[in-house]
Scaffold this motif. Structure first.
Motif, PDB file in Angstrom:
ATOM      1  N   ARG A  16       0.798  -1.225   0.000  1.00 27.36           N
ATOM      2  CA  ARG A  16       0.000   0.000   0.000  1.00 27.36           C
ATOM      3  C   ARG A  16       0.831   1.275   0.000  1.00 27.36           C
ATOM      4  N   GLY A  17       1.831   1.339   0.849  1.00 28.60           N
ATOM      5  CA  GLY A  17       2.744   2.482   0.801  1.00 28.60           C
ATOM      6  C   GLY A  17       2.297   3.711   1.568  1.00 28.60           C
ATOM      7  N   SER A  18       1.463   3.532   2.616  1.00 32.25           N
ATOM      8  CA  SER A  18       1.027   4.739   3.340  1.00 32.25           C
ATOM      9  C   SER A  18       2.178   5.360   4.131  1.00 32.25           C
ATOM     10  N   ASN A  19       3.091   4.537   4.646  1.00 29.43           N
ATOM     11  CA  ASN A  19       4.253   5.123   5.344  1.00 29.43           C
ATOM     12  C   ASN A  19       5.128   5.889   4.360  1.00 29.43           C
ATOM     13  N   ILE A 112       9.852   0.299  10.137  1.00 28.77           N
ATOM     14  CA  ILE A 112       8.746   0.515  11.071  1.00 28.77           C
ATOM     15  C   ILE A 112       8.015  -0.812  11.245  1.00 28.77           C
ATOM     16  N   PRO A 114       4.597  -2.630  13.378  1.00 32.46           N
ATOM     17  CA  PRO A 114       3.379  -2.251  14.116  1.00 32.46           C
ATOM     18  C   PRO A 114       3.170  -2.992  15.427  1.00 32.46           C
ATOM     19  N   GLU A 178       2.589   5.354  13.366  1.00 31.47           N
ATOM     20  CA  GLU A 178       3.686   4.955  12.470  1.00 31.47           C
ATOM     21  C   GLU A 178       4.100   6.138  11.602  1.00 31.47           C
TER      22      GLU A 178
HETATM   23  C1  GRF Z   1       2.783  -1.074   8.326  1.00 31.29           C
HETATM   24  O1  GRF Z   1       1.882  -1.497   9.305  1.00 31.29           O
HETATM   25  C2  GRF Z   1       4.201  -1.259   8.801  1.00 31.29           C
HETATM   26  O2  GRF Z   1       4.340  -1.082  10.162  1.00 31.29           O
HETATM   27  C3  GRF Z   1       4.481  -2.692   8.421  1.00 31.29           C
HETATM   28  O3  GRF Z   1       3.837  -2.877   7.193  1.00 31.29           O
HETATM   29  C4  GRF Z   1       2.742  -1.968   7.084  1.00 31.29           C
HETATM   30  C5  GRF Z   1       2.968  -1.179   5.835  1.00 31.29           C
HETATM   31  O4  GRF Z   1       1.921  -0.281   5.578  1.00 31.29           O
HETATM   32  N1  GRF Z   1       5.908  -2.924   8.362  1.00 31.29           N
HETATM   33  P1  GRF Z   1       2.064   0.778   4.402  1.00 31.29           P
HETATM   34  O5  GRF Z   1       2.389  -0.035   3.136  1.00 31.29           O
HETATM   35  O6  GRF Z   1       3.164   1.712   4.767  1.00 31.29           O
HETATM   36  O7  GRF Z   1       0.730   1.424   4.312  1.00 31.29           O
END
Ligand code: GRF
Length: 204
Positions: A16-19, A112, A114, A178
């Protein structure tokens, strides 16, 4: 390639790449003093990669399916280095890095996770926390070594587990934290005012 001397981040993602987007927003708004040098995915169809293209960031993928780990990792290292990447941010990158990869960016790879490590490493950390019945969980921003979710910890944030939580509701509250601590940690490491003593990361 830009001639700027600002630190260049490589972002590695698988989904997804939200971080990644949270980091990119802060970089593009000038709140983080760095550039995104390359966004890489081992999944050519990762939504996060499509988002990187929309944002006009240099990006690319190599499909990891069936490729031996070290061979694959060295291809990724070459790609990142050819874009001047100095810091690597794992953002939902669903692969364990080989020692060969880690040694190319010594103490310059962040991840990161969770949960409040060392509790609930690996997959489905939010589900693990709910099933275990903990009352508090959260997220952990740590340096990466070749072990899973294991390197020295930079920052953690706590999130209460509510009686009516589902994996989805808990995950979405953790995700807010996060996004916040990832950029906070990047700002911190780029300033360089820390030292690592054993497993401890100490502000200087
Ligand atoms: C996050 O929950 C992160 O902590 C874990 O994978 C998920 C990635 O989410 N390592 P996103 O792709 O950044 O939305």
């Amino acid at each position: 390639m830009s001639t700027s001397s600002r630190a260049r981040l490589g972002i590695l993602l698988s989904g997804r790449g939200s971080n990644f987007e949270a980091i990119a927003r802060n970089v593009l708004a000038g709140r983080l003093d760095c550039e995104i040098g390359f966004v890489f995915s081992n999944k050519p169809n990762a939504p996060g990669l499509a988002r990187a293209r929309e944002l006009g960031l240099p990006s690319g993928a190599i499909d990891s399916a069936g490729v031996e780990r070290t061979v694959f990792d060295l291809q990724v290292v070459d790609l990142l280095k050819s874009h001047g990447v100095e810091w690597v941010c794992l953002a939902g990158y669903m692969r364990l890095l080989s020692g060969r990869f880690v040694s190319q960016f010594p103490q310059r790879i962040l991840n990161i996770h969770p949960s409040l490590l060392p509790a609930f490493p690996g997959l489905d950390a939010q589900h693990q926390a709910l099933t275990h019945g903990v009352k508090v969980t959260g997220c952990t921003l740590h340096f990466v070594d070749e072990n899973l979710d294991a390197g020295p910890i930079l920052l953690q944030a706590t999130v209460p587990v509510l009686d009516n939580d589902t994996v989805e509701s808990l995950s979405s509250r953790i995700l807010v934290e996060e996004h916040r601590i990832y950029s906070e940690a990047i700002a911190w490491v780029l300033k360089g005012n820390y030292r690592i003593e054993g497993r401890r990361v100490i502000k200087t």
